[in-house]
Design a protein around this motif. Structure first.
Motif, PDB file in Angstrom:
ATOM      1  N   GLY A 120      -2.451  14.048  -0.038  1.00 47.48           N
ATOM      2  CA  GLY A 120      -3.666  14.382   0.697  1.00 47.48           C
ATOM      3  C   GLY A 120      -4.772  14.931  -0.169  1.00 47.48           C
ATOM      4  O   GLY A 120      -4.576  15.300  -1.323  1.00 47.48           O
ATOM      5  N   GLU A 121      -5.953  14.944   0.396  1.00 48.73           N
ATOM      6  CA  GLU A 121      -7.139  15.515  -0.252  1.00 48.73           C
ATOM      7  C   GLU A 121      -7.390  16.876   0.416  1.00 48.73           C
ATOM      8  O   GLU A 121      -7.809  16.933   1.588  1.00 48.73           O
ATOM      9  CB  GLU A 121      -8.328  14.543  -0.053  1.00 48.73           C
ATOM     10  CG  GLU A 121      -9.709  15.142  -0.232  1.00 48.73           C
ATOM     11  CD  GLU A 121      -9.950  15.769  -1.599  1.00 48.73           C
ATOM     12  OE1 GLU A 121      -9.739  15.108  -2.624  1.00 48.73           O
ATOM     13  OE2 GLU A 121     -10.375  16.942  -1.634  1.00 48.73           O
ATOM     14  N   MET A 163      -8.544   8.858   1.346  1.00 45.36           N
ATOM     15  CA  MET A 163      -9.519   8.632   0.279  1.00 45.36           C
ATOM     16  C   MET A 163      -9.361   7.290  -0.427  1.00 45.36           C
ATOM     17  O   MET A 163     -10.275   6.815  -1.088  1.00 45.36           O
ATOM     18  CB  MET A 163      -9.450   9.778  -0.748  1.00 45.36           C
ATOM     19  CG  MET A 163      -9.787  11.138  -0.165  1.00 45.36           C
ATOM     20  SD  MET A 163     -11.508  11.227   0.411  1.00 45.36           S
ATOM     21  CE  MET A 163     -11.286  11.697   2.120  1.00 45.36           C
ATOM     22  N   CYS A 202      -3.321   9.974   3.105  1.00 46.72           N
ATOM     23  CA  CYS A 202      -4.627  10.376   2.582  1.00 46.72           C
ATOM     24  C   CYS A 202      -5.651   9.304   2.935  1.00 46.72           C
ATOM     25  O   CYS A 202      -5.349   8.108   2.884  1.00 46.72           O
ATOM     26  CB  CYS A 202      -4.570  10.553   1.063  1.00 46.72           C
ATOM     27  SG  CYS A 202      -6.131  11.158   0.384  1.00 46.72           S
ATOM     28  N   THR A 235       0.049   7.523  -2.647  1.00 47.76           N
ATOM     29  CA  THR A 235      -0.201   8.246  -1.393  1.00 47.76           C
ATOM     30  C   THR A 235      -1.360   7.609  -0.636  1.00 47.76           C
ATOM     31  O   THR A 235      -1.311   7.408   0.579  1.00 47.76           O
ATOM     32  CB  THR A 235      -0.543   9.731  -1.665  1.00 47.76           C
ATOM     33  OG1 THR A 235       0.425  10.282  -2.549  1.00 47.76           O
ATOM     34  CG2 THR A 235      -0.596  10.530  -0.385  1.00 47.76           C
ATOM     35  N   GLY A 236      -2.408   7.273  -1.406  1.00 50.35           N
ATOM     36  CA  GLY A 236      -3.623   6.731  -0.800  1.00 50.35           C
ATOM     37  C   GLY A 236      -3.412   5.388  -0.122  1.00 50.35           C
ATOM     38  O   GLY A 236      -4.173   5.013   0.774  1.00 50.35           O
ATOM     39  N   CYS A 267     -10.911  14.947  -5.116  1.00 52.81           N
ATOM     40  CA  CYS A 267     -11.393  13.688  -5.683  1.00 52.81           C
ATOM     41  C   CYS A 267     -12.923  13.686  -5.696  1.00 52.81           C
ATOM     42  O   CYS A 267     -13.529  12.747  -6.188  1.00 52.81           O
ATOM     43  CB  CYS A 267     -10.852  12.514  -4.880  1.00 52.81           C
ATOM     44  SG  CYS A 267     -11.451  12.471  -3.188  1.00 52.81           S
ATOM     45  N   PHE A 282      -5.418   3.650  -7.474  1.00 55.12           N
ATOM     46  CA  PHE A 282      -4.237   3.788  -8.335  1.00 55.12           C
ATOM     47  C   PHE A 282      -3.182   4.682  -7.709  1.00 55.12           C
ATOM     48  O   PHE A 282      -2.156   4.962  -8.320  1.00 55.12           O
ATOM     49  CB  PHE A 282      -4.673   4.404  -9.683  1.00 55.12           C
ATOM     50  CG  PHE A 282      -5.485   5.656  -9.486  1.00 55.12           C
ATOM     51  CD1 PHE A 282      -4.874   6.884  -9.300  1.00 55.12           C
ATOM     52  CD2 PHE A 282      -6.875   5.597  -9.450  1.00 55.12           C
ATOM     53  CE1 PHE A 282      -5.611   8.026  -9.085  1.00 55.12           C
ATOM     54  CE2 PHE A 282      -7.635   6.742  -9.224  1.00 55.12           C
ATOM     55  CZ  PHE A 282      -6.994   7.957  -9.047  1.00 55.12           C
ATOM     56  N   CYS A 283      -3.427   5.178  -6.489  1.00 58.03           N
ATOM     57  CA  CYS A 283      -2.585   6.255  -5.945  1.00 58.03           C
ATOM     58  C   CYS A 283      -1.690   5.723  -4.833  1.00 58.03           C
ATOM     59  O   CYS A 283      -2.174   5.111  -3.877  1.00 58.03           O
ATOM     60  CB  CYS A 283      -3.488   7.367  -5.413  1.00 58.03           C
ATOM     61  SG  CYS A 283      -2.579   8.616  -4.509  1.00 58.03           S
ATOM     62  N   CYS A 331      -7.853   6.073  -3.112  1.00 54.67           N
ATOM     63  CA  CYS A 331      -7.969   5.823  -4.553  1.00 54.67           C
ATOM     64  C   CYS A 331      -7.022   4.683  -4.913  1.00 54.67           C
ATOM     65  O   CYS A 331      -5.857   4.688  -4.525  1.00 54.67           O
ATOM     66  CB  CYS A 331      -7.639   7.078  -5.352  1.00 54.67           C
ATOM     67  SG  CYS A 331      -8.692   8.475  -4.902  1.00 54.67           S
ATOM     68  N   GLY A 338      -0.677  17.674  -4.138  1.00 54.55           N
ATOM     69  CA  GLY A 338       0.353  16.812  -3.567  1.00 54.55           C
ATOM     70  C   GLY A 338      -0.281  15.754  -2.689  1.00 54.55           C
ATOM     71  O   GLY A 338      -1.380  15.248  -2.975  1.00 54.55           O
TER      72      GLY A 338
HETATM   73  S1  SF4 Z   1      -3.917  11.756  -2.703  1.00 54.12           S
HETATM   74 FE1  SF4 Z   1      -5.557  12.205  -4.189  1.00 54.12          FE
HETATM   75  S2  SF4 Z   1      -5.499  10.502  -5.655  1.00 54.12           S
HETATM   76 FE2  SF4 Z   1      -4.337   9.870  -3.834  1.00 54.12          FE
HETATM   77  S3  SF4 Z   1      -5.811   8.734  -2.531  1.00 54.12           S
HETATM   78 FE3  SF4 Z   1      -5.798  10.887  -1.867  1.00 54.12          FE
HETATM   79  S4  SF4 Z   1      -7.480  11.832  -3.042  1.00 54.12           S
HETATM   80 FE4  SF4 Z   1      -6.986   9.900  -4.067  1.00 54.12          FE
END
Ligand code: SF4
Length: 356
Positions: free
Chosen positions: A169-170, A121, A119, A128-129, A203, A125-126, A123, A167
């Motif tokens: 990704g954005e 984005m 992802c 995946t990010g 997000c 706390f994430c 974030c 799940g």
């Molecule tokens: S998966 Fe969702 S929470 Fe995680 S970085 Fe991407 S947008 Fe942000």
């Protein structure tokens, strides 16, 4: 075990909506109604080959064989958590992988699907990010997650009731593939899911929220808010620097939700960061003029992340503050925490390759 069939020259029919399939067939000089037949074979009968399509002439089947293919995914691994949550790992044709999580809640299966490998984005706390974006999933890869898990749940006489795009990704960062995937999900000749049962989570990509609302006005919208001041949101969700809270909430207000449906605001509670009563008060003020419900998600601590889980007392106080003011609040238990399937923990196999 990688069973995805792809071809550089053949068209994967699972990338096509019914309308696009009609065009594809018309381009080959075929009747439009054939598209509906083929679509039903693919999505309702789960046909994996043209041979199975017995109400289609041999000649057409042979022609399709030469120009098209029907991809599928088979899970490479399935892990089941102590609460029944099941996490599926899928390998994609190019070696990337994604995860899909089945959450059985009171006998109703909710499937959380991925829209990207990684992802962009970022974030804070994430999990995946932290792995950056590798690539967008194709429409076929998105619907194939549903179809693979459907096969599994149908084997025990069950169905998937709800789809949530929360799940990896954005989803709104991959709208060109996500929109056709949703169209296939809700098509009466396709996966036959009610649009009431499909939720897209973002997000906060404001222009894409507007596009989603224009192109598929009836799906549910979930917004990952997580902070009540721009100062904090800028820090934990970089997207806020582009689309601050005020703009995001305007897009929520303008999102064309039918009837009595509500925007779901997701709020990951980070211990000592956004979990005070002051935060709860600000949250209420921000969303009170939008038909809303709130999902409180106590943070799942994961390795290498500077955030902490909130205390139970903080969760209870936040929840009570909102409930007492007639907000519909669900505090999600950390489902799937023991198999890293909980919110913000999906990563596919994105770890950097170690020594062999
Ligand atoms: S998966 Fe969702 S929470 Fe995680 S970085 Fe991407 S947008 Fe942000």
């Amino acid at each position: 075990m990688d069973t995805e069939m792809t071809s550089t020259t053949k068209t994967d029919l699972k990338n096509l909506t019914l309308l696009a399939l009609e065009k594809f067939l018309q381009g080959q000089g075929k009747e439009r109604f054939r598209a509906t037949q083929i679509f039903k074979w693919i999505y309702q009968h789960d046909a994996g080959s043209f041979e199975e399509m017995t109400n289609i002439s041999k000649e057409l089947r042979a022609e399709l064989e030469a120009t098209a293919c029907i991809s599928s995914l088979v899970p490479e691994a399935v892990e089941e958590g102590s609460d029944g949550t099941r996490k599926y790992l899928f390998s994609l044709a190019d070696g990337n992988s994604v995860e899909t999580v089945l959450i059985p809640i009171e006998g109703r299966n909710t499937l959380c699907i991925s829209s990207q490998a990684g992802c962009a984005m970022g974030c804070e706390f994430c999990l995946t990010g932290t792995f950056k974006l590798t690539r967008n999933l194709t429409t076929a890869e998105i619907v194939n997650q549903i179809m693979a898990v459907r096969r599994d749940v149908r084997a025990s006489g069950e169905e998937i009731r709800n789809i949530v795009m929360m799940g990896m990704g954005e989803p709104l960062h991959n709208l060109d593939n996500v929109i056709p995937a949703i169209q296939i999900m809700i098509d009466g000749n396709g996966l036959q899911l009610s649009n009431r049962r499909v939720t897209v989570s973002t997000c906060g990509l404001v222009p894409e929220m507007e596009r989603l609302g224009r192109e598929i006005p009836n799906v549910n919208l979930a917004v990952s808010l997580n902070a009540t001041t721009d100062e904090l949101r800028d820090r934990i969700m970089p997207i806020n620097r582009r689309y601050p809270i005020r703009e995001l909430l305007r897009a929520c207000r303008e999102f064309p939700l039918p009837g009595r449906r509500k925007v779901t605001f997701e709020y990951v509670m980070l211990g000592g960061v956004n979990d005070t009563l002051e935060d709860a008060k600000r949250l209420l003020r921000l969303i009170s003029d939008i038909p809303n419900k709130v999902n409180l998600i106590p943070f799942n601590e994961h390795e290498g992340c500077g955030f902490r889980a909130p205390t139970q007392a903080a969760i209870d106080a936040f929840h009570k503050y909102l409930i007492d003011r007639h907000v519909t609040v669900i505090t999600r238990d950390s489902r799937g925490g023991d198999i890293s399937a909980a919110c913000g923990q999906l990563k596919g196999r994105l770890e950097k390759p170690g020594p062999a």
